[in-house]
Design an enzyme around this catalytic site. Structure first.
Site, mmCIF file in Angstrom:
data_model
loop_
_atom_site.group_PDB
_atom_site.id
_atom_site.type_symbol
_atom_site.label_atom_id
_atom_site.label_comp_id
_atom_site.label_asym_id
_atom_site.label_seq_id
_atom_site.Cartn_x
_atom_site.Cartn_y
_atom_site.Cartn_z
ATOM 1 N N PHE A 232 0.835 -0.738 -0.060
ATOM 2 C CA PHE A 232 0.133 0.047 0.481
ATOM 3 C C PHE A 232 0.861 1.289 -0.277
ATOM 4 C CE2 PHE A 232 -1.773 -3.524 2.446
ATOM 5 C CZ PHE A 232 -2.960 -3.938 1.812
ATOM 6 N N GLY B 101 5.537 -2.143 10.664
ATOM 7 C CA GLY B 101 4.316 -2.821 9.668
ATOM 8 C C GLY B 101 5.242 -2.934 7.968
ATOM 9 N N SER C 223 7.631 -0.788 1.591
ATOM 10 C CA SER C 223 8.461 -0.485 1.342
ATOM 11 C C SER C 223 9.637 -0.395 1.877
ATOM 12 C CB SER C 223 7.683 0.607 1.875
ATOM 13 O OG SER C 223 7.151 -0.516 3.350
ATOM 14 N N ASP D 291 7.085 -6.956 12.316
ATOM 15 C CA ASP D 291 5.788 -7.298 12.120
ATOM 16 C C ASP D 291 5.319 -8.466 12.360
ATOM 17 O OD1 ASP D 291 3.278 -7.912 10.561
ATOM 18 O OD2 ASP D 291 3.830 -6.357 8.804
ATOM 19 N N GLY E 280 -0.954 -9.827 9.946
ATOM 20 C CA GLY E 280 -1.593 -8.416 9.182
ATOM 21 C C GLY E 280 -2.694 -7.647 10.657
ATOM 22 N N HIS F 116 -3.427 0.895 12.603
ATOM 23 C CA HIS F 116 -4.098 2.028 11.902
ATOM 24 C C HIS F 116 -4.808 2.317 12.998
ATOM 25 C CE1 HIS F 116 -1.511 2.675 9.172
ATOM 26 N NE2 HIS F 116 -1.386 3.388 7.825
ATOM 27 N N HIS G 273 3.713 7.553 7.356
ATOM 28 C CA HIS G 273 2.256 6.635 6.541
ATOM 29 C C HIS G 273 0.406 7.543 6.888
ATOM 30 C CE1 HIS G 273 1.217 4.248 2.829
ATOM 31 N NE2 HIS G 273 1.623 6.079 1.457
#
Ligand code: SAH
Ligand code: MG
Length: 215
Positions: free
Chosen positions: A16, A42, A48, A67, A71, A140, A165
């Site tokens: 993303f 993440g 990224s 991470d 998810g 998030h 981000h």
């Protein structure tokens, strides 16, 4: 500048990250990595991380990427950003780690990018290494985004860059937690705004010392 070959790997990796925003991350890492390692919260499938790893390959340096690979909320079955390809068939849980490993190996960045597998708060509580760049792109929800800031920002050296981000000042454009973390960083007085591209915000730590709690 990132090579066409590595950019092709970025484009081929799930994730993303609009390209212009990713290039800002890459440019920031190019400047910062001479001062110490960078850490990403993440990883997902490594998109990224390749942008960061490309900078590390160019100027030297190391990227840690944290991470649990299970998810975020919005990646789970039934949510907007779910991808059935990323589910471990035996456990029925998301598992982005194999995708990440392949992406980093294909890109030739295994010497630059180090995966740390676990919850952000578990790792940050035991982390002891000053960072030149912190990229927050993990969970998030308010609680996860603020935990990432509280747990990791204290490790940024003076002059280090905090990159956040998915910062959307307008609620209509997206979730507000990353924006609230951005406000917390700037309003707290420790960080100054450097550059913005889309939802990517680059801030610089201007006060305090690595290891000091950022309140
Ligand atoms: N930076 C990636 C996208 C990251 S998506 C890219 O640009 O491609 C967000 C990731 O944060 C997901 O992979 C999810 O597993 C991870 N995550 C969410 N909450 C977390 C937590 N509390 N600890 C560790 N990882 C978390
Ligand atoms: Mg993001």
């Amino acid at each position: 500048m990132i090579s066409d070959e590595l950019l092709a790997h970025v484009r081929a990796t799930k994730g993303f990250m609009p390209e212009e925003e990713g290039l800002l991350l890459n440019r920031t890492a190019l400047e910062q990595l001479v001062h110490g390692p960078a850490l990403e919260v993440g990883t997902y499938a490594g998109k990224s991380a390749i942008l960061l790893g490309a900078a590390a390959q160019e100027v030297g340096g190391t990227i840690f990427t944290v991470d649990h690979h299970r998810g975020s909320e919005e990646n789970q079955a039934g949510w907007e950003h779910h991808d059935t390809e990323l589910v471990d068939p035996e456990l029925g849980l998301m598992d982005t780690l194999p995708f990440f490993r392949r992406a980093i190996a294909r890109a030739g960045l295994e010497d630059q990018v180090v995966a740390v597998i676990g919850k952000s708060t578990t790792v940050s509580a035991l982390w002891r290494t000053p960072l030149s760049l912190l990229f927050i792109d993990g969970g998030h929800s308010e609680v996860h985004a603020h935990n990432d800031y509280a747990g990791w920002a204290p490790w940024l050296i003076n002059g280090g860059c905090l990159v956040i981000h998915d910062v959307f000042p307008e609620p209509a454009d997206g979730g507000q937690a990353p924006y609230h973390v951005f406000r917390r960083a700037v309003d707290g007085g420790d960080f100054a705004e450097v550059e913005t591209v889309g939802s990517m915000r680059v801030l610089r730590r201007s006060l305090g010392q690595a290891g000091d709690p950022v309140t």
